[in-house]
Each structure stands twice: as structure tokens, then as C-alpha cells.
Design a protein around this motif. Structure first.
Motif, PDB file in Angstrom:
ATOM      1  N   VAL A 203      32.421  32.609  36.867  1.00  0.00           N
ATOM      2  CA  VAL A 203      32.355  32.996  35.454  1.00  0.00           C
ATOM      3  C   VAL A 203      30.907  32.951  34.979  1.00  0.00           C
ATOM      4  CG1 VAL A 203      32.962  32.233  33.111  1.00  0.00           C
ATOM      5  CG2 VAL A 203      34.723  32.332  34.887  1.00  0.00           C
TER       6      VAL A 203
ATOM      7  N   ASN B 221      49.587  34.489  38.214  1.00  0.00           N
ATOM      8  CA  ASN B 221      50.308  35.464  39.040  1.00  0.00           C
ATOM      9  C   ASN B 221      49.622  36.822  39.180  1.00  0.00           C
ATOM     10  OD1 ASN B 221      52.477  33.708  39.703  1.00  0.00           O
ATOM     11  ND2 ASN B 221      53.173  33.916  37.593  1.00  0.00           N
ATOM     12  N   SER B 222      48.716  37.140  38.272  1.00  0.00           N
ATOM     13  CA  SER B 222      47.952  38.389  38.450  1.00  0.00           C
ATOM     14  C   SER B 222      46.604  38.118  39.097  1.00  0.00           C
ATOM     15  CB  SER B 222      47.722  39.074  37.102  1.00  0.00           C
ATOM     16  OG  SER B 222      46.821  38.316  36.312  1.00  0.00           O
ATOM     17  N   GLY B 223      46.161  36.863  39.061  1.00  0.00           N
ATOM     18  CA  GLY B 223      44.839  36.520  39.576  1.00  0.00           C
ATOM     19  C   GLY B 223      43.731  36.762  38.572  1.00  0.00           C
ATOM     20  N   SER B 224      44.093  37.137  37.344  1.00  0.00           N
ATOM     21  CA  SER B 224      43.068  37.436  36.333  1.00  0.00           C
ATOM     22  C   SER B 224      42.358  36.168  35.865  1.00  0.00           C
ATOM     23  CB  SER B 224      43.705  38.127  35.128  1.00  0.00           C
ATOM     24  OG  SER B 224      44.281  39.347  35.512  1.00  0.00           O
ATOM     25  N   VAL B 225      41.085  36.350  35.529  1.00  0.00           N
ATOM     26  CA  VAL B 225      40.270  35.256  35.018  1.00  0.00           C
ATOM     27  C   VAL B 225      39.638  35.715  33.707  1.00  0.00           C
ATOM     28  CG1 VAL B 225      38.257  33.786  35.432  1.00  0.00           C
ATOM     29  CG2 VAL B 225      39.752  34.428  37.344  1.00  0.00           C
ATOM     30  N   HIS B 226      39.791  34.915  32.665  1.00  0.00           N
ATOM     31  CA  HIS B 226      39.226  35.257  31.369  1.00  0.00           C
ATOM     32  C   HIS B 226      38.307  34.137  30.896  1.00  0.00           C
ATOM     33  CE1 HIS B 226      42.412  38.308  31.221  1.00  0.00           C
ATOM     34  NE2 HIS B 226      43.253  37.351  31.541  1.00  0.00           N
ATOM     35  N   CYS B 227      37.196  34.539  30.312  1.00  0.00           N
ATOM     36  CA  CYS B 227      36.292  33.588  29.668  1.00  0.00           C
ATOM     37  C   CYS B 227      36.384  33.864  28.164  1.00  0.00           C
ATOM     38  CB  CYS B 227      34.866  33.794  30.183  1.00  0.00           C
ATOM     39  SG  CYS B 227      33.682  32.663  29.471  1.00  0.00           S
ATOM     40  N   VAL B 228      36.763  32.855  27.392  1.00  0.00           N
ATOM     41  CA  VAL B 228      37.086  33.107  25.986  1.00  0.00           C
ATOM     42  C   VAL B 228      36.324  32.150  25.076  1.00  0.00           C
ATOM     43  CG1 VAL B 228      39.401  33.860  26.689  1.00  0.00           C
ATOM     44  CG2 VAL B 228      39.060  31.503  25.925  1.00  0.00           C
TER      45      VAL B 228
ATOM     46  N   LEU C 163      36.267  37.003  43.825  1.00  0.00           N
ATOM     47  CA  LEU C 163      37.375  37.338  42.918  1.00  0.00           C
ATOM     48  C   LEU C 163      37.842  38.781  43.089  1.00  0.00           C
ATOM     49  CD1 LEU C 163      36.166  35.515  39.682  1.00  0.00           C
ATOM     50  CD2 LEU C 163      37.954  34.771  41.254  1.00  0.00           C
ATOM     51  N   GLU C 164      36.924  39.650  43.511  1.00  0.00           N
ATOM     52  CA  GLU C 164      37.301  41.072  43.629  1.00  0.00           C
ATOM     53  C   GLU C 164      37.771  41.452  45.030  1.00  0.00           C
ATOM     54  OE1 GLU C 164      34.986  43.997  41.182  1.00  0.00           O
ATOM     55  OE2 GLU C 164      33.476  42.415  41.382  1.00  0.00           O
TER      56      GLU C 164
ATOM     57  N   THR D 243      38.613  40.990  38.713  1.00  0.00           N
ATOM     58  CA  THR D 243      39.333  40.313  39.803  1.00  0.00           C
ATOM     59  C   THR D 243      40.237  41.310  40.517  1.00  0.00           C
ATOM     60  OG1 THR D 243      41.132  39.714  38.288  1.00  0.00           O
ATOM     61  CG2 THR D 243      39.426  38.060  38.660  1.00  0.00           C
TER      62      THR D 243
ATOM     63  N   ARG E 298      36.164  38.285  21.608  1.00  0.00           N
ATOM     64  CA  ARG E 298      36.298  36.854  21.878  1.00  0.00           C
ATOM     65  C   ARG E 298      36.857  36.555  23.272  1.00  0.00           C
ATOM     66  NH1 ARG E 298      35.623  33.955  17.204  1.00  0.00           N
ATOM     67  NH2 ARG E 298      35.625  35.181  15.295  1.00  0.00           N
TER      68      ARG E 298
ATOM     69  N   LYS F 158      47.773  40.997  32.601  1.00  0.00           N
ATOM     70  CA  LYS F 158      46.589  40.194  32.897  1.00  0.00           C
ATOM     71  C   LYS F 158      46.680  38.816  32.255  1.00  0.00           C
ATOM     72  CE  LYS F 158      43.428  43.929  33.875  1.00  0.00           C
ATOM     73  NZ  LYS F 158      42.240  44.684  33.514  1.00  0.00           N
TER      74      LYS F 158
ATOM     75  N   GLN G 285      36.400  37.690  27.356  1.00  0.00           N
ATOM     76  CA  GLN G 285      35.769  38.482  28.419  1.00  0.00           C
ATOM     77  C   GLN G 285      36.623  38.342  29.684  1.00  0.00           C
ATOM     78  OE1 GLN G 285      31.664  37.603  29.277  1.00  0.00           O
ATOM     79  NE2 GLN G 285      31.589  39.055  30.970  1.00  0.00           N
TER      80      GLN G 285
ATOM     81  N   ALA H  71      29.176  35.935  36.222  1.00  0.00           N
ATOM     82  CA  ALA H  71      29.647  37.166  35.585  1.00  0.00           C
ATOM     83  C   ALA H  71      29.166  37.278  34.149  1.00  0.00           C
ATOM     84  CB  ALA H  71      31.166  37.226  35.643  1.00  0.00           C
TER      85      ALA H  71
ATOM     86  N   LEU I 117      46.697  42.186  26.678  1.00  0.00           N
ATOM     87  CA  LEU I 117      46.522  41.613  28.028  1.00  0.00           C
ATOM     88  C   LEU I 117      47.872  41.298  28.675  1.00  0.00           C
ATOM     89  CD1 LEU I 117      43.501  39.222  27.385  1.00  0.00           C
ATOM     90  CD2 LEU I 117      43.491  41.272  28.811  1.00  0.00           C
TER      91      LEU I 117
END
Lengths: 463, 51
Positions: free
Chosen positions: A452, A17-24, A336-337, B9, B3, A77, B5, A455, A72
Motif C-alpha cells: 500500500v 474473497n476477491s483479493g481486493s485491497v483498499h486504502c481509505v 498483488l497483481e 490486485t 476517500r 471488490k 483508494q 502504491a 464496490l
């Protein structure tokens, strides 16, 4: 709602719903999966057990991740609630403007492609070409119904639009003439099989067409299997040199070389790479649209290979991009931006509302895929939209109108998908074309993974 | 966050305040014509707008 998945060595978490993308990393990935359903102390205990053999993961590390996730969530996010549902219906129901037309300037074709959803260009009807008078009236209709919208899109489609090229040029000329007085900006596009491309077409199109879509299915054997002339011979050798010249002369203007894949070439990545090797670098490849019992229809058992092909394509694109030989793939072009706002994402594709198809006779349909079905006739370019009941149905067709979409993480990426595909698969424009959904989900996962990878600049994941 | 990133967006909630102009490309006027989504359309008014 979140969606988390692992692909090409990346752990990816999408906050829908926020459109956020996280790489973890692995620890955060596991904690996120538990975060909304499990007590904090239980999460700590589970992680200490799971990572007992990893010395650097201790209670303090786990708490740090939990604190990061809380941050977050607080800043919306992660685990962001859905607040858009009411907007989906309000926004589209308010909109009465039309901004795009698909002009069927030629319901005839000089190729005889067996898989053509338009029935060799005839749309299950008579062969016909649009007159300039109809095209002119279509532009007048568009301008009159476009409100304050500046950018108006007109696609020359068919059949094969170059079989009615003089009318195309006349319509473009008329558009250029009226756009200043109405403070509009026409963006013309052309979709062609290439057979009639010559220097004059190239020059005119490169001056006037905002985008051109050039139909090529990939490898010669694949292309020639379906894309035949009426004497039965393949068209690959005829069109490829024309496309190469067209693209070379096009400079930095937009184009796509677009193919269709079927059950016959479920290794379609080879066709995309073939296009790239021919010197084309803006590419698209679409799953065939046809009846499920057609011999070339994609099958359920094809899916694992198709998923693999999309992953392979994404990995190859990352590699080629790094080596300076990159190309774009339409479905992986996610910015994405600078992507679409929430209104675009919830209001659907625009068929039957802001986007209409016009037949050679000036009849209006919700989109090119409904042309020829009398139940979906909406009016004509002289009287405008007269089937307002049908228009209302399309206005209320959005990402929240389909029951199947309610629990889907991708609904703000597809906006509910293609109404025509839904209709053909289920009999309702509010249905869902499940097979198409499965491919779409995989494409979006791959597209975001490519972003990703870009980025994070991780050089090891694709090795 | 060592941990996690977070990739840059556009904030969809914020776009509810600034979006909706409708000037962006209609989904099916682009390359596909048969299997479109909306995610790969670019925002026409992005420059100068809140992400």
C-alpha cells in the motif's frame, strides 16, 4: 468477509474473497466497519456525531462514501461472498501429479546446530548419503508422475548437501539429459550452510541452480550461538565471506540468505538489517521450529516484541527502498497483481501430494519435516506412492479443512498453513499451529502495508 | 472515490476461470522450509491472463 486494520499511518481494508485491497481515510474506515450491520441512517447519525468537530464532514460527504461502498460491493471488490469451498476439495482431490521433490542427498552435516529440526542432519536416524542411483530413480519417478506439468522442482537438501556434492552434480547432469526428451524443465535449488562452498561450487551452482538458499542467522554473536562446528567454534567467519563471493558471482539469479530466529534474538530485525549491511538483499528469517520446552523456543510473552519487529522491518524496508538501498524479505514478497490464482490459494502447500521428500535410501515422505517418522512413510521411488490412504489425507488438507481457519481472514494467503507444524503442535495435519498463525497474520498485514505504501507513494507515513 | 483508494490486485474470482495450471513454484521449495504460505508465490502464467 473483510479485514480492516491500521498500520504505519494507513487504514487498510482487505476484501478476503476477491483479493481486493483498499486504502481509505478515517471516515471511510469507520463506515466500512458498520456497513454490513447497521442501517444507513444510523451510520449517518453516528458519523455526524463522531466527526462533529470536522467541518468538511457533513451528511453529503457520508452519503458519498456510502454510495462508493455500494459500488464496490456491486462490483465484487468489497464484502464479496465466499464461493470457493467446493473447489478446494474438488481441485485437490482430482490432482494426482507430482511436480516437486526435496532430495535429502545427505543425512549428515558438518555443523552441529543445536536448534536443527533435522537433528544435526540425521533426522533422528543413521547418517547417510544418497547414491546417484537413488537420485536418478527419483528424477525418473518425478518425470513419470508429473503428467503434463512442465516445470519440475528439485531441491537439494540435507543435512548439508555439499557433503554429497559429486552426486548432486551427477543428478543435475542426469536431469539436464532427460528433460528435453520428456519436454520438462528442471528447476534445481540448493540449501546450504556454506561451509564447503568453493569456486567450483559457485560456478556450478550459478550455472545450474534456479535458486540457492544460504543459511545465516544474522549478527555474528547470534549466528555463532547455534551454528557451531563440531569443535564448538562459531561458523560466521567461515561462511560469510563465501556467501558474499557466491552472491557477487550470482548476478541477477535468485538466492536467499535465510536465517532462523529464536527466543534468544527476539530483536531479529537487527539480524535482517545486518544481513542487508553485509551486501545481501534477498533475505528471509524464519521463527524456530522446535519443541515448546526447548530453552530457545519462542514464548507467548515474546509475541508483542515479535509483532513490533515485523512492523519495524516493514518501515525500515520502505525507508531503504526510497533511498535506493532496498532489500526483499521473503514473507513480504506479495505480488498483488501477479500472485497465485484461487486454486493455489485454496489447495494448500502441496505436501504429500504434488510435493514429496526423498530420503537417502529412496523412501518417500509428505515433506522434509515428516522425514524420520515411520507413520508418515508413503512409499519409495521405485514403487511410487503405496500409502494411498495417507496421500488421500493430504489431498483433503486445505484452507477449508481446518475448523480454526473458517473464520480467519488470512486463509487465502496461507492456504491453511504448514501441515507439519500443525501435526507437531496438535497431533493432526488438520490442526492449526496457533503460534505460527499469529506470526503469519502479522507478517501478511505488514506485507500488504508495504505494498500500500508503494502504491500510494505517501512520503509522510514512515517519517 | 476521494476517500477510498483501491490498490490494483488480481481478481481471485476471475482467476478461477483461468488458473489452476499448477506450474507455479511449490511453496516449500522456496526460502522458508518451515513456515510457508502461498501468497508470496508468483503466477507462472500471469502474462496475458485476466487479472
Amino acid at each position: 468477509m473483510i479485514h480492516q486494520y491500521q498500520l504505519n499511518g494507513y487504514n487498510i481494508v482487505l476484501d478476503v474473497n476477491s483479493g481486493s485491497v483498499h486504502c481509505v481515510d478515517d471516515l471511510a474506515y469507520d463506515i466500512i466497519a458498520l456497513y454490513q450491520t447497521t442501517e444507513k441512517q444510523q451510520i449517518i447519525n453516528k458519523m455526524l456525531v463522531k466527526y462533529a468537530a470536522v467541518p468538511e464532514i457533513n451528511k453529503a460527504e457520508i452519503i458519498e462514501v456510502l454510495d462508493d461502498l455500494a459500488g464496490l460491493k456491486k462490483t465484487e471488490k468489497l464484502f464479496t461472498p465466499d464461493i470457493y469451498q467446493s473447489k478446494a476439495f474438488d481441485f485437490k482431490n482430482r490432482s494426482t501429479m507430482i511436480k516437486a521433490l526435496c532430495l535429502h542427498v545427505a543425512h549428515t552435516c558438518n555443523l552441529n546446530c543445536q536448534y536443527c529440526f533435522a537433528s544435526q542432519g540425521k533426522y533422528h536416524g543413521e547418517r547417510a548419503c544418497m547414491s546417484f542411483e537413488v537420485g536418478k530413480q527419483a528424477l525418473d519417478f518425478l518425470v513419470a508422475n508429473s503428467g503434463e506439468m512442465t516445470n519440475l522442482e528439485v531441491d537439494f537438501f540435507g543435512g548439508e548437501p555439499l557433503m554429497n556434492w559429486n552426486v548432486v552434480k551427477q543428478i543435475v547432469g542426469y536431469g539436464r539429459k532427460i528433460q528435453k526428451e520428456h519436454q520438462k524443465n528442471f528447476r534445481f535449488t540448493l540449501t546450504t550452510n556454506g561451509m564447503l562452498i568453493d569456486d567450483e561450487v559457485i560456478e556450478f551452482a550459478n550455472n545450474e541452480m534456479h535458486n540457492v538458499v544460504l543459511s545465516l542467522d544474522g549478527r555474528k554473536k547470534v549466528h555463532d550461538h547455534f551454528r557451531k562446528t563440531f569443535d564448538g567454534s562459531g561458523s560466521y567467519d567461515l561462511v560469510v565471506p563465501k556467501f558474499q563471493k557466491f552472491v557477487k558471482m550470482r548476478g541477477d539469479k535468485n538466492y536467499y540468505v535465510r536465517g532462523t530466529f529464536t527466543h534468544n534474538n527476539t530483536d531479529f530485525t537487527n539480524d535482517i538489517l545486518h544481513m542487508a549491511d553485509l551486501g545481501f538483499n534477498e533475505l528471509s528469517m524464519e521463527p524456530v521450529v522446535c519443541a515448546p520446552d526447548d530453552p530457545y523456543a519462542l514464548q507467548e510473552e515474546d509475541l508483542p516484541q515479535l509483532y513490533g519487529q515485523y512492523e519495524l522491518l516493514a518501515q525500515e524496508m520502505i525507508k531503504r527502498n526510497k533511498s535506493g538501498k532496498g532489500f526483499t524479505f521473503y514473507h513480504y514478497m506479495i505480488d498483488l497483481e501477479a500472485g497465485p490464482c484461487i486454486y493455489k490459494r485454496i489447495s494448500g502447500c502441496g505436501s504429500g501430494t504434488e510435493y514429496l521428500a526423498v530420503t537417502p535410501w529412496g523412501e518417500l515422505y509428505p515433506c522434509h519435516q515428516f522425514v524420520g517418522d515411520p507413520k508418515y512413510s508413503m512409499g519409495d521411488v521405485w514403487q511410487g506412492v503405496t500409502n494411498t490412504e495417507l496421500q488421500t489425507q493430504f489431498k483433503l488438507c486445505n484452507a477449508y479443512a481446518r475448523a480454526d481457519c473458517q473464520g480467519c481472514w488470512a486463509r487465502l494467503y496461507c492456504s491453511g498453513g504448514c501441515a507439519a507444524n500443525a501435526f507437531h503442535a496438535t497431533g493432526s495435519i488438520k490442526g492449526t499451529y496457533e503460534y505460527g498463525c499469529k506470526l503469519f497474520l502479522k507478517r501478511i498485514e505488514c506485507a500488504i502495508m508495504v505494498k500500500v505504501a508503494e502504491a500510494t507513494l505517501d512520503s509522510t507515513a514512515t517519517e | 472515490m476521494k476517500r477510498i483508494q483501491t490498490i490494483a490486485t488480481r481478481n481471485l474470482k476471475q482467476s478461477a476461470q483461468t488458473g489452476g495450471c499448477g506450474e507455479c513454484q511449490t511453496s516449500c521449495q522456496s526460502a522458508c522450509k518451515t513456515s510457508c504460505g502461498v501468497a508470496n508465490q508468483q503466477c507462472e502464467k500471469y502474462i496475458g491472463q485476466n487479472k
